[in-house]
Design a protein around this motif. Structure first.
Motif, PDB file in Angstrom:
ATOM      1  N   UNK A 129       1.420 -17.555   9.876  1.00 17.33           N
ATOM      2  CA  UNK A 129       0.370 -17.247  10.871  1.00 17.33           C
ATOM      3  C   UNK A 129       0.263 -18.296  11.968  1.00 17.33           C
ATOM      4  N   UNK A 130       0.579 -19.558  11.625  1.00  9.56           N
ATOM      5  CA  UNK A 130       0.535 -20.616  12.633  1.00  9.56           C
ATOM      6  C   UNK A 130       1.556 -20.347  13.729  1.00  9.56           C
ATOM      7  N   UNK A 131       2.752 -19.932  13.340  1.00 13.38           N
ATOM      8  CA  UNK A 131       3.784 -19.651  14.336  1.00 13.38           C
ATOM      9  C   UNK A 131       3.373 -18.483  15.223  1.00 13.38           C
ATOM     10  N   UNK A 132       2.758 -17.464  14.644  1.00 15.69           N
ATOM     11  CA  UNK A 132       2.299 -16.318  15.433  1.00 15.69           C
ATOM     12  C   UNK A 132       1.244 -16.752  16.442  1.00 15.69           C
ATOM     13  N   UNK A 133       0.338 -17.626  16.010  1.00 18.18           N
ATOM     14  CA  UNK A 133      -0.706 -18.122  16.908  1.00 18.18           C
ATOM     15  C   UNK A 133      -0.085 -18.895  18.070  1.00 18.18           C
TER      16      UNK A 133
END
Length: 363
Positions: A248-252
């Motif tokens: 999710x961090x990469x998506x953010x």
């Protein structure tokens, strides 16, 4: 631990089988008569061993050494270089040179040479792309078959002998405060860059991918679907369980950062989509290396095939391997280090002007 990200403090510890190692970063003017935190931890561990009737190997132990050998590596704490052990690399080089001079070798000897080279190239993985001809030489051969060393096999073995001295990682290479995202389409390749705070880059580096997955080219039908943006992420690999797990961090990061165009170039001829995806990363790496040498660059890539090949250092595809080999001069000369993240296609920025690779490129 092999599966966990690097520790974020100045002291790190690890155990491989029965070898306990502790490392500390200290100032250059650290007093030689004062034990480092790592040395104190090692003393405590030895005390624990003795308390449970385990006998430490006193002659093997060492404390606060600037140069040390353990786990099959040589570590230069002053220069900040980690590499495969020279006590294995130097004899191996001698054996290879004698073997090339003779001009013949058995299939099982070549297989042993390949395994030894793999263990030494782990600290500069992309050099493994030069092993293709070696693997091909003994594939489907009987152990005692005699193989003539000629052509690419001979030249690759000699190249590896020359490159073993630089098959190391520079622990002092700084982490660049930016994220680069690249992609390819039927039109061509391009890359974009977004600046991030240095502290954020250091933490993000700790969570970059370390394990590769599938490194073969997509079959023609899947490649066509991917070039049209119609191939689901879970169908990029033969086994969905081997796919990269999305963070999710990469998506953010992909959705919230402001990306600026770094480069875009049209394809000179028709090629598989995976080839274009690898070329786009290598182009961005070259530009970064020339502008900012001795650095670790963080890349966001939506191709699991390209990401797997770059993490592993080589691919089963000769076409991708050829690209990786061509990138070696700039990568080594500029001391560029690839750190990868998986950006799924759905999370790529949509700004057409800055990120034409993720939508339709503007001619």
């Amino acid at each position: 631990s092999l599966q966990s990200p690097p520790m974020c403090g100045d002291t790190a510890v690890g155990i491989v089988i029965d070898d306990f190692i502790s490392l500390s970063k200290v100032a250059l003017d650290h007093p030689t008569d004062v034990l480092s935190p790592a040395a104190r931890l090692a003393d405590e561990m030895q005390s624990v061993y003795k308390s449970v009737n385990l006998v430490p190997h006193e002659k093997k132990a060492f404390r606060d050494c600037e140069q040390s050998n353990f786990w099959g590596i040589d570590l230069d704490g002053v220069g900040g270089i980690v590499r495969g052990a020279l006590k294995r690399a130097i004899p191996l080089t001698g054996i290879i040179l004698k073997m090339v001079k003779i001009g013949f070798a058995t299939a099982d000897l070549l297989q042993v040479i390949a395994g030894a080279l793999l263990s030494l190239l782990l600290y500069r993985r992309r050099l493994m792309a030069l092993l293709d001809s070696l693997f091909d030489s003994y594939r489907n051969r009987m152990p005692r078959d005699i193989i003539k060393l000629e052509g690419p096999l001979k030249s690759d073995l000699l190249s590896l002998c020359c490159l073993l001295p630089v098959a190391g990682s520079n622990l002092r290479a700084r982490i660049s405060p930016r994220i680069t995202a690249t992609d390819a389409s039927n039109w061509g390749e391009a890359g974009v860059v977004a600046d991030i705070p240095p502290k954020a880059a250091e933490e993000l580096y700790r969570h970059a991918l370390k394990k590769n997955v599938w490194t073969r080219l997509l079959n023609p039908s899947s490649a066509l679907l991917r070039s049209k943006g119609l191939l689901p992420c879970e169908e990029e690999l033969p086994n969905p369980d081997e796919a990269f797990r999305y963070n999710p961090l990469w998506e953010k990061l992909a959705k919230s950062l402001t990306f600026k165009l770094q480069f875009k170039q049209s394809a000179s001829s028709h090629r598989r989509i995976n080839i274009g995806e690898v070329k786009s990363v290598l182009k961005a790496e070259k530009l970064h290396g020339l502008k900012d040498p001795c650095s670790r660059e963080i890349y966001g890539i939506d191709s699991q095939v390209a990401l797997g090949a770059l993490l592993k250092g080589r691919a089963s595809s000769p076409a991708i391997n050829s690209l990786l080999c061509q990138s070696l001069p700039h990568m080594l000369a500029c001391e560029s280090y690839f750190e990868g993240m998986y950006f799924s296609s759905k999370s790529y920025p949509s700004d057409e002007r800055a990120c034409g690779i993720f939508a339709k490129l503007v001619e």
